[in-house]
Design an enzyme around this catalytic site. Structure first.
Site, PDB file in Angstrom:
ATOM      1  N   SER A 190     -19.421   0.872   5.589  1.00 11.76           N
ATOM      2  CA  SER A 190     -20.214  -0.523   5.419  1.00 11.76           C
ATOM      3  C   SER A 190     -20.070  -1.080   3.830  1.00 11.76           C
ATOM      4  O   SER A 190     -20.634  -1.941   3.473  1.00 11.76           O
ATOM      5  CB  SER A 190     -21.853   0.032   5.588  1.00 11.76           C
ATOM      6  OG  SER A 190     -22.307   0.913   4.786  1.00 11.76           O
ATOM      7  N   HIS A 218     -22.719   0.239  12.330  1.00  6.45           N
ATOM      8  CA  HIS A 218     -22.026  -1.152  12.089  1.00  6.45           C
ATOM      9  C   HIS A 218     -21.359  -1.880  12.936  1.00  6.45           C
ATOM     10  O   HIS A 218     -20.541  -2.756  12.482  1.00  6.45           O
ATOM     11  CB  HIS A 218     -21.543  -1.180  10.369  1.00  6.45           C
ATOM     12  CG  HIS A 218     -22.903  -0.935   9.617  1.00  6.45           C
ATOM     13  ND1 HIS A 218     -23.546  -1.938   8.848  1.00  6.45           N
ATOM     14  CD2 HIS A 218     -23.003   0.259   8.817  1.00  6.45           C
ATOM     15  CE1 HIS A 218     -24.305  -1.712   7.925  1.00  6.45           C
ATOM     16  NE2 HIS A 218     -24.193  -0.298   7.931  1.00  6.45           N
ATOM     17  N   LYS A 249     -30.151  -2.111  13.593  1.00  6.05           N
ATOM     18  CA  LYS A 249     -29.441  -2.951  12.672  1.00  6.05           C
ATOM     19  C   LYS A 249     -29.273  -4.371  13.908  1.00  6.05           C
ATOM     20  O   LYS A 249     -29.983  -5.032  13.922  1.00  6.05           O
ATOM     21  CB  LYS A 249     -28.059  -2.466  12.459  1.00  6.05           C
ATOM     22  CG  LYS A 249     -28.148  -1.458  11.165  1.00  6.05           C
ATOM     23  CD  LYS A 249     -26.822  -0.933  10.793  1.00  6.05           C
ATOM     24  CE  LYS A 249     -26.918  -0.172   9.440  1.00  6.05           C
ATOM     25  NZ  LYS A 249     -28.007   0.566   8.975  1.00  6.05           N
TER      26      LYS A 249
END
Lengths: 403, 415, 84
Positions: A190, A218, A249
């Site tokens: 990330s 992610h 997320k």
């Protein structure tokens, strides 16, 4: 008073040191739901400003999506606010099982176990599955939660140089005498917006007989043609044994995480994983919201397609403006500025230009690699991205980063 | 695919062992909100049954309270569903600060920092506060999340016999040459329901120059005259340096936890606590509901008073019926059965009688200490409590355990 | 000499892990960890005691529940570091 002055003094000094080293983190207060436009008060007690948010993990724009909110409202009505229980006592509703099933099908794995966060999931996986006769081989840049999970496990620890397949191979060879080997990697790193070399890793784990664990926090929801993750992107679905990921997320951003994999691993985690046994179950409102998020992205790829387009567009325009970015296609776009002072100045000035971003510098990233990490969202419109590029250009010229 | 027959059969065996030892946990599916009465599907596929829930941490009955749900709805409307960000990037809304301030005020401390759960608060706290020159001195029965947090900290690890103040004193003496000392305890111990001797602990802390940390997850909201927790109950509100607690039990039961205490400690957590820096911000829907809950319990002690009345009533009736319950004052009432299989059999029979409880056995409690841990709620009405006692009496008679002591039960069923 | 060491360890275990009024008997063979007298969390006290008493450092990987399961097991472990 039990705390003597010595202790307070000590902590106060630590805090002052952080401030002096420019490492002190200040929170900025937001007065709106999360989205492309937000209202922020920064510095503290100044008048709140409307800015464009380019630093959230809100990749698909679902964090305040009306459909998710509606599902959450319905969840509140039908299944209540909280369970106040760990899973195995009285914390499993029918919809928890439904969510586990949906995640399993989405990721293409046999079964899934929910956790209150992916941080907890990573904290609870290694210790439950491995012992001192085994080996854990981890990429050196893996997420902090994986590092903490490994610290709680008694298996022999190995770290391979970041994304270095030769070094990974070396560690796999070195550990052939152990009972089991487990390789663990982030799917997406990330700080750089770069994917792990999952195809090569799959080849290696098969050749050297190791279990593969990928943290796809992610990636889940938007990487791969239908957003299933890095394993879809590399066409290795069916070859990754275990995936951990978050619902905090892209998939709504509220809370929750999970581990998905072969049924026997998941069954064992249900019996042994400490965060699962000792931490609260995912709340009904979040389960409902997440089920809807999966339904949305299962039904159509339009959100992940928009995100892909937006990321491509931003990357092209920011490069054309003369900025150095880490190459790639991921919606995490690190704008490399190298110098910590420049990063802090630019981030601050960008804020006053209406662009909200965050700078990263040592020790979060190596010295000389300071950057502003831009995160693109499907909620961004083209004009938001244009505005961002203009602001970057204006501020970049001021600090001599671009001409 | 690297997962092959060898790995699969190893793990299959592990599961077999767990089943064979009678230690396998099965989930039951609940098809209603959490409350005194719930709809349960058990075994899987069976028609749902209405049962009374006696094993939730829903102490104040707020987990599905209409005012809390209304506040949650408003939170969704006004501040959205999720933040998708860690706190210090773009995960702090005005309501996060508001909740932190309200918690500080309610608990009587200088400052508060929210975490996604108390498990993460405990995981992050010690590493922030202490280093290798320091000593952690923990009660042996502290919660698993504290044990994990201590394992992540480099300070030297000491522990003392459960609630044994003389032993604690010895450890404090032994660690005088360390830089800092931190005494670590649960406020209310979750398996036995006993309350820590916080007044004595604070005296010792003062005498031996140590800090005090309390995990008050099974106390916040209802222990103490105004429900502030164990420190209020023991009269030591200003003497505890740091409290960790959860919003996932009495205070709504959805999610969230916090570290509350001296402002320097809280400030250090904001800068350094790993779960704070690397884990998602608590979602707006939870913040909004939690604010409402703190307002409710600050305005009136009605719910914690009812819980106290329920607890005393239930404990007294269970003792009179001849059940072996651990003495105490908290709404955690362990019914001791010692043998793991017996605990599971009794729980299953109670379920048939419409009382939902779960047997606890190794590794959640020590081997030979299996129990059914009943938990009372402010949501329970008197007839619920009577029904539970009647069911326990009936099932207790079936297994011939009423009025029996530990040795007698073990003699009948094994340890 | 070994008998003295055994006695010292048994005395320590009784004092550190048993209640004052306990009638639990500890012998050189009593299963300490697997018998539930000492759990893996509180085992650390025993490790620290041994290290201090014998002026040795027991590496973490050797400080396993198996190595500490009885006084006899502990003696075997100690012999790797000190003559007793």
């Amino acid at each position: 008073m039990a705390v003597h002055e010595k202790v307070k003094e000590f902590y106060r000094n630590e805090l002052v040191e952080l401030q002096n080293a420019d490492l002190y983190k200040e929170e900025r207060t937001i007065f709106t739901p999360q989205g492309a436009d937000i209202t922020v008060e920064y510095p503290a007690n100044s008048k709140p400003r409307e800015v464009l948010n380019f630093c959230a993990n809100n990749y698909l724009g679902l964090s305040s999506h009306p459909s998710i909110i509606a599902a959450a409202q319905k969840g509140l009505e039908e299944r209540g606010y909280g369970m106040s229980s760990v899973r195995f006592i009285c914390g499993t509703q029918d919809q928890h099982k439904e969510l586990e099933g949906k995640v399993s099908r989405f990721l293409g794995l046999e079964d899934t176990i929910l956790y209150s966060s992916c941080f907890d999931a990573n904290g609870g996986i290694f210790e439950a599955l491995l012992g001192e006769e085994d080996a854990l081989i981890s990429d050196e840049l893996n997420h902090a939660s994986i590092i903490d999970g490994i610290r709680l496990c008694k298996a022999e620890r190995h770290r391979y140089k970041h994304s270095d397949m030769k070094d990974l191979k070396h560690h796999l060879e070195q550990t052939q005498n152990k009972r089991f080997r487990m390789v663990v990697t982030d799917g997406v790193f990330s700080m750089d917006g770069v994917l792990a070399k999952l195809d090569e890793i799959c080849d290696l784990v098969e050749e050297y007989d190791a279990i593969l664990v990928v943290d796809d926090s992610h990636a889940t929801g938007f990487i791969g043609k239908t957003g299933r993750g890095t394993h879809e992107h590399f066409d290795v679905m069916g070859r990754v044994d275990i995936m951990t990921t978050t619902f905090g997320k892209a998939l709504g951003g509220a809370s929750g995480g999970c581990i998905s994999g072969s049924k026997v691993f998941i069954d064992l985690l249900r019996q042994r994983s400490r965060p699962y046994l000792f931490s609260n179950t995912v709340s009904p409102v979040v389960v409902a919201g997440t089920i809807r998020a999966l339904e949305l992205i299962g039904a159509s790829t339009s959100l992940r397609d928009t995100l892909e387009e937006n990321a491509k567009y931003f990357r092209r325009r920011i490069s054309e403006a003369g900025f150095e970015i880490k190459p790639g296609f991921h919606p995490i776009v690190p704008v490399m500025l190298h110098d910590a002072g420049v990063v802090q100045n630019m981030a601050r000035d960008l804020y006053f230009e209406g662009i909200y971003v965050i700078g990263f510098f040592y020790p979060v990233v190596p010295r000389g690699q300071a950057r502003i990490r831009v995160q693109i969202s499907a909620a961004h419109e083209k004009h938001h991205i244009d505005h961002a590029v203009e602001a970057f250009t204006k501020v970049g010229k001021k600090y001599g980063v671009v001409k | 695919m690297a997962y092959n027959e060898k790995t699969k059969s190893h793990y299959d065996n592990e599961l077999k062992c767990i089943r064979g030892a009678g230690l396998f946990k099965e989930e039951r599916y609940i098809e209603s909100p959490q409350a005194a009465s719930i709809k349960v599907e058990y075994p899987a596929g069976a028609p749902t049954k209405d049962v009374l829930n006696f094993c939730a941490n829903n102490y104040l009955g707020l987990s599905s309270h209409p005012e809390v749900i209304a506040a949650a709805h408003r939170g969704l409307d006004e501040r959205g569903y999720g933040m998708s960000s860690v706190r210090f990037i773009c995960g702090t809304q005005d309501i996060h600060r508001e909740l932190e301030n309200k918690l500080s005020e309610f608990l009587g401390v200088e400052d508060t920092i929210l975490f996604p759960s108390c498990m993460e608060a405990n995981a992050g706290l010690f590493e922030v506060m202490l280093d290798k020159d320091d000593a952690m001195i923990a009660d042996r029965l502290v919660h698993a999340s504290i044990v994990d947090g201590m394992r992540l900290c480099k300070a030297q690890l000491y522990n003392y016999k459960h609630s044994d103040m003389a032993h604690l004193e010895e450890k404090l003496q032994e660690t005088q040459n360390c830089r800092f000392r931190l005494i670590i305890t649960d406020g209310v111990f979750s398996m036995d329901g006993d309350i820590a001797k916080l007044d004595v602990i604070c005296d010792l802390a003062e005498q031996y120059n140590a800090m005090v940390m309390v995990d008050d997850s099974h106390a916040t909201g209802f222990i103490g005259k105004r429900g502030k927790g164990t420190h209020e109950h023991c009269g030591v509100i200003d003497k505890v340096d740091v409290i960790t607690t959860t919003l996932g039990k009495a205070l709504g039961g959805a999610a969230g936890g916090c570290v509350s205490g001296r402002k320097e400690i809280v400030a250090m957590c904001r800068q350094r606590a790993r779960p704070y820096l690397f884990s998602n911000a608590v979602p707006p829907v939870v913040i909004a509901a939690a604010i409402k809950i703190i307002d409710l319990i600050s305005a009136s002690t009605e719910r914690r008073d009812k819980l106290e009345w329920n607890t005393n009533y239930y404990r007294e009736k269970m003792v009179r019926a001849g059940l072996d319950i651990k003495k105490g004052e908290s709404p955690i009432v362990p019914v001791m059965l010692y043998n793991a299989k017996l605990a599971q059999d009794v729980a299953r029979d109670l379920y048939d009688e419409g009382i939902y409880v779960v047997g606890f056995f190794f590794p959640v409690v020590p081997q030979g200490q299996a129990r059914i841990r009943t938990q009372i709620s402010a949501d329970h009405e008197r007839e619920h409590l009577d029904k539970a006692v009647a069911a326990f009496t009936k099932v207790g008679e079936k297994y011939k355990i009423l009025g029996k002591k530990k040795e007698e039960v073990i003699a009948m069923y094994g340890a | 000499m070994t008998e003295d060491v055994k006695k010292t360890i048994i005395e320590y275990v009784k004092k550190e892990y048993l209640d004052q009024d306990s009638d639990q008997v500890i012998t050189e063979d009593t299963k300490l960890i697997s018998g539930g007298i000492v759990d893996s969390f509180s085992m650390v006290s025993l490790k620290m005691f041994l290290e201090k008493k014998f002026q040795i450092k027991i590496p973490d990987e050797k400080a396993t529940p198996e190595a500490f399961d009885s006084v006899n097991d502990i003696i075997s472990l100690l012999r790797q570091f000190v003559t007793i």
